[in-house]
Write an enzyme that holds these catalytic residues in place. Structure first.
Site, short mmCIF file in Angstrom:
data_model
loop_
_atom_site.label_atom_id
_atom_site.label_comp_id
_atom_site.label_asym_id
_atom_site.label_seq_id
_atom_site.Cartn_x
_atom_site.Cartn_y
_atom_site.Cartn_z
CE LYS A 255 -3.58 2.44 2.50
NZ LYS A 255 -4.61 2.38 3.52
CE LYS A 308 -6.01 1.76 -0.52
NZ LYS A 308 -6.41 1.78 0.84
C1 PBG Z 1 -7.62 3.38 5.44
C2 PBG Z 1 -7.83 3.20 3.98
C3 PBG Z 1 -7.60 4.13 2.95
C4 PBG Z 1 -8.07 3.56 1.79
C5 PBG Z 1 -8.53 2.28 2.11
N1 PBG Z 1 -8.36 2.07 3.46
C6 PBG Z 1 -7.09 5.52 3.00
C7 PBG Z 1 -5.76 5.80 3.54
O1 PBG Z 1 -4.92 4.91 3.73
O2 PBG Z 1 -5.51 6.98 3.82
C8 PBG Z 1 -8.10 4.23 0.45
C9 PBG Z 1 -9.07 3.68 -0.54
C10 PBG Z 1 -9.38 4.59 -1.68
O3 PBG Z 1 -8.78 5.66 -1.89
O4 PBG Z 1 -10.31 4.23 -2.45
N2 PBG Z 1 -6.53 2.81 6.02
#
Ligand code: PBG
Length: 390
Positions: A255, A308
């Site tokens: 991520k 992601k």
């Molecule tokens: C929270 C989380 C996030 C997303 C999924 N879970 C945001 C972040 O890490 O700030 C983002 C998903 C998206 O942008 O569609 N931990």
């Protein structure tokens, strides 16, 4: 000294080539005298680029012609390498209890914060179209947010009640939850903040309570999106110790600290309270680091690995696909959704075509599962086309 030699070399070269240059120039002038009658003929001359076949038609001699396998829809479908079905798609659903209204999210046209009742309708709608998995994201009221995010494991909190409602209404639906502190954190971070730093191991203690809470409510998979080191192994032990050996872990392995999450943070009102998430989410410049994360998560007991954001990170999906055999999920995130919507609203791109192409590209890159806000719409489009293998 050097410049003198160069000058000499130049002058002698000029002297040597001068006659042939003159000849060429004359020939060129002759050839271009009347462009209409002396245009270039690829089939003529000693070095003809194009041959002629027995019938006198143009022929570029070659044995392999890849276009033969693309000549009709039937042939193309016979040799197609990848398939996209609604069952590959997971629909994220935003939920809230601020009011009994379904509240549209301005930066994500077509997406809303759902009430628990409308959430159940979304699950039913997806299931009817062949989308079988859903992941829930709660918007939590400010007065429930704290640094330790204790609301995240409240058994009467919004997520456990939502999970139970989904499973009661659609027992066959696969219900996943997000494991991270940010929706419940008054700091807007995925972990506990002490002295301005996001602390790793104390955060994991909270994540274990959160995962067990969701498992007790009936979640099929928990998805740790926090990027703390060692959380997958700890979550596996916590779930197993409580008897939840069949609750899976979809780990957000790679991520990245990405600007593509902006609209999601609007949706949940979860923008970081200070700084950014770069001490825990990955540097977008790094590819090898994703392999470290993915192999650690696999060794710690993850059931699926997630990459992601999506499209800008297709190379990361492929790199992990090549070294780990677990299923891979790709998250087509909020910013990617918002950009397609904006382009489509302006009439600059064909939304349906661009979405189906994008989702297929995830499959080609090596993703098994795609989390996308387009899941239900894409399933509808696939059903409309009769292009669906349920
Ligand atoms: C929270 C989380 C996030 C997303 C999924 N879970 C945001 C972040 O890490 O700030 C983002 C998903 C998206 O942008 O569609 N931990």
């Amino acid at each position: 000294m050097r410049s003198v030699i160069v000058a000499l070399a130049l002058s002698s070269a000029t002297a040597l080539v001068a006659p042939s240059m003159t000849h060429k120039t004359t020939a060129l002038q002759a050839a271009t005298k009347d462009p209409a009658t002396t245009s270039y003929q690829p089939t003529e001359g000693a070095n003809a680029a194009v041959d002629t076949n027995n019938k006198g038609d143009a022929w570029v001699s070659q044995m392999q012609r890849p276009r033969r396998n693309r000549k009709s829809a039937g042939v193309r479908s016979m040799v197609r390498e990848n398939f996209l079905t609604p069952a590959n798609l997971m629909q994220p659903i935003f939920i809230h209890e601020d009011s009994d209204q379904v509240v549209p999210i301005p930066s994500m046209p077509g997406q809303s914060r759902h009430t628990l009742d409308s959430m159940v309708e979304q699950v039913k709608k997806g299931m009817a179209l062949g989308v079988k998995s859903f992941i829930l994201f709660p918007k939590v009221p400010d007065d429930l947010k704290t640094n330790f995010a204790d609301e995240c494991y409240n058994p009467d909190g919004i997520v456990p009640r939502a999970v139970a409602m989904c499973k009661a209404a659609c027992p066959e639906a696969t219900i996943c939850t997000d494991i991270a502190l940010d929706p419940y954190s008054d700091q807007g971070h995925d972990g506990i903040v002490l002295d301005g730093k996001i602390v790793n191991d104390m955060t994991i203690e909270q994540l274990c309570k959160q995962a067990v809470c969701h498992a007790r409510a009936g979640a099929d998979f928990v998805g740790p999106s926090d990027m703390m080191d060692g959380r997958v192994g700890a979550l596996r032990l916590a779930l197993d110790a409580e008897g939840h050996t069949d609750v899976g872990i979809i780990s957000y392995s790679a991520k990245y600290a990405s600007a593509f999450y902006g609209p999601f943070r609007d949706a949940l009102d979860s923008h970081p309270g200070f700084g950014d998430k770069k001490t825990y989410q990955q540097d977008p410049a790094n590819g090898r680091e994703a392999i470290i994360e993915a192999t650690l998560d696999a060794a710690e007991g993850a059931d699926m690995l997630m990459v992601k954001p999506g499209v800008p990170y297709l190379d990361v999906i492929r790199r992990i696909r090549d070294v780990v055999d677990l299923p891979i999920a790709a998250y087509h995130v909020s910013g990617e959704y918002a950009m397609i919507k904006a382009g489509a609203e302006k009439g600059w791109v064909d939304e349906k075509a661009i979405v189906l192409e994008t989702l297929m590209c995830f499959r080609r890159a090596g993703a098994d599962v795609i989390l996308t806000y387009y899941a239900t719409d894409a399933a509808q489009w696939m059903n409309d086309e009769g292009n669906v293998c349920l």
